[in-house]
Design a protein around this motif. Structure first.
Motif, PDB file in Angstrom:
ATOM      1  N   VAL A   2       0.853  -1.178   0.000  1.00  0.00           N
ATOM      2  CA  VAL A   2       0.000   0.000   0.000  1.00  0.00           C
ATOM      3  C   VAL A   2       0.889   1.228   0.000  1.00  0.00           C
ATOM      4  N   GLN A   3       0.592   2.159  -0.886  1.00  0.00           N
ATOM      5  CA  GLN A   3       1.355   3.406  -0.969  1.00  0.00           C
ATOM      6  C   GLN A   3       0.379   4.572  -0.920  1.00  0.00           C
ATOM      7  N   PRO A   4       0.772   5.641  -0.244  1.00  0.00           N
ATOM      8  CA  PRO A   4      -0.088   6.823  -0.270  1.00  0.00           C
ATOM      9  C   PRO A   4      -0.034   7.477  -1.654  1.00  0.00           C
ATOM     10  N   TYR A   5      -1.114   8.138  -2.024  1.00  0.00           N
ATOM     11  CA  TYR A   5      -1.107   8.880  -3.273  1.00  0.00           C
ATOM     12  C   TYR A   5      -0.354  10.186  -3.036  1.00  0.00           C
ATOM     13  N   LEU A   6       0.593  10.471  -3.893  1.00  0.00           N
ATOM     14  CA  LEU A   6       1.349  11.720  -3.817  1.00  0.00           C
ATOM     15  C   LEU A   6       0.879  12.638  -4.932  1.00  0.00           C
ATOM     16  N   SER A   7       0.501  13.844  -4.575  1.00  0.00           N
ATOM     17  CA  SER A   7      -0.052  14.762  -5.579  1.00  0.00           C
ATOM     18  C   SER A   7       0.967  15.137  -6.650  1.00  0.00           C
ATOM     19  N   ARG A   8       2.252  15.003  -6.349  1.00  0.00           N
ATOM     20  CA  ARG A   8       3.282  15.367  -7.330  1.00  0.00           C
ATOM     21  C   ARG A   8       3.802  14.168  -8.126  1.00  0.00           C
ATOM     22  N   ILE A   9       3.107  13.045  -8.078  1.00  0.00           N
ATOM     23  CA  ILE A   9       3.560  11.846  -8.779  1.00  0.00           C
ATOM     24  C   ILE A   9       3.616  12.058 -10.291  1.00  0.00           C
TER      25      ILE A   9
END
Length: 125
Positions: A2-9
Motif C-alpha cells: 500500500v502506498q499513499p497517493y502523492l499529488s506530485r507523482i
C-alpha cells in the motif's frame, strides 16, 4: 503493498540503482496510473523512461534507505524508487531488493559494473 497517493507523482518516479552499495545510475519513470479508478493490466510498468540525474537530497535518502537493510554487506543490487512529497522533498516509494528492473540496457557502464560485481562476488565464495 500500500502506498499513499502523492499529488506530485505526475512529475515522475525516480529509480536510483545501486550496485554493491554504490550508486550506479538513475532513471525517471512517468506516472503509471493516469486515470483514477481505472485498472489497466496491460499498462507499461515503466512509461516515459528517461535518464535522471538525482539531486543530493535524493541520493542522501537512497543511501539512508540502503543503510536500513539489515545485512552485514551491501546488497549485490538495489533499486530505490523515490518520488516528490507535497513539500518538494523526496520520499521513498519502494526499496527493491528482489528481482528489480535495474534498467541496465539504459546504462552500458552500469551493465559492465554489474557483471564485474557478480564475477567478483562469485570468485570470493
Amino acid at each position: 503493498m500500500v502506498q499513499p497517493y502523492l499529488s506530485r507523482i505526475d512529475e515522475g518516479e525516480r529509480a536510483l540503482v545501486f550496485l554493491g552499495g554504490a550508486f550506479s545510475h538513475a532513471m525517471r519513470k512517468g506516472p503509471v496510473l493516469t486515470d483514477v479508478g481505472i485498472v489497466d493490466n496491460d499498462r507499461d510498468a515503466h512509461p516515459d523512461l528517461v535518464p535522471h540525474q538525482p539531486s543530493c537530497a535524493e541520493l542522501d535518502l537512497a543511501h539512508a534507505a540502503l543503510a536500513a537493510v539489515p545485512a552485514r554487506d551491501a546488497p549485490l543490487y538495489a533499486r530505490i524508487d523515490v518520488a516528490m512529497g507535497d513539500d518538494g522533498s523526496p520520499v521513498v516509494m519502494e526499496l527493491e531488493l528482489v528481482e528489480p528492473n535495474l534498467f541496465l540496457t539504459h546504462s552500458p557502464s552500469g551493465l559492465r559494473r554489474f557483471t564485474d560485481l557478480v564475477h567478483e562476488r562469485a570468485a570470493a565464495h
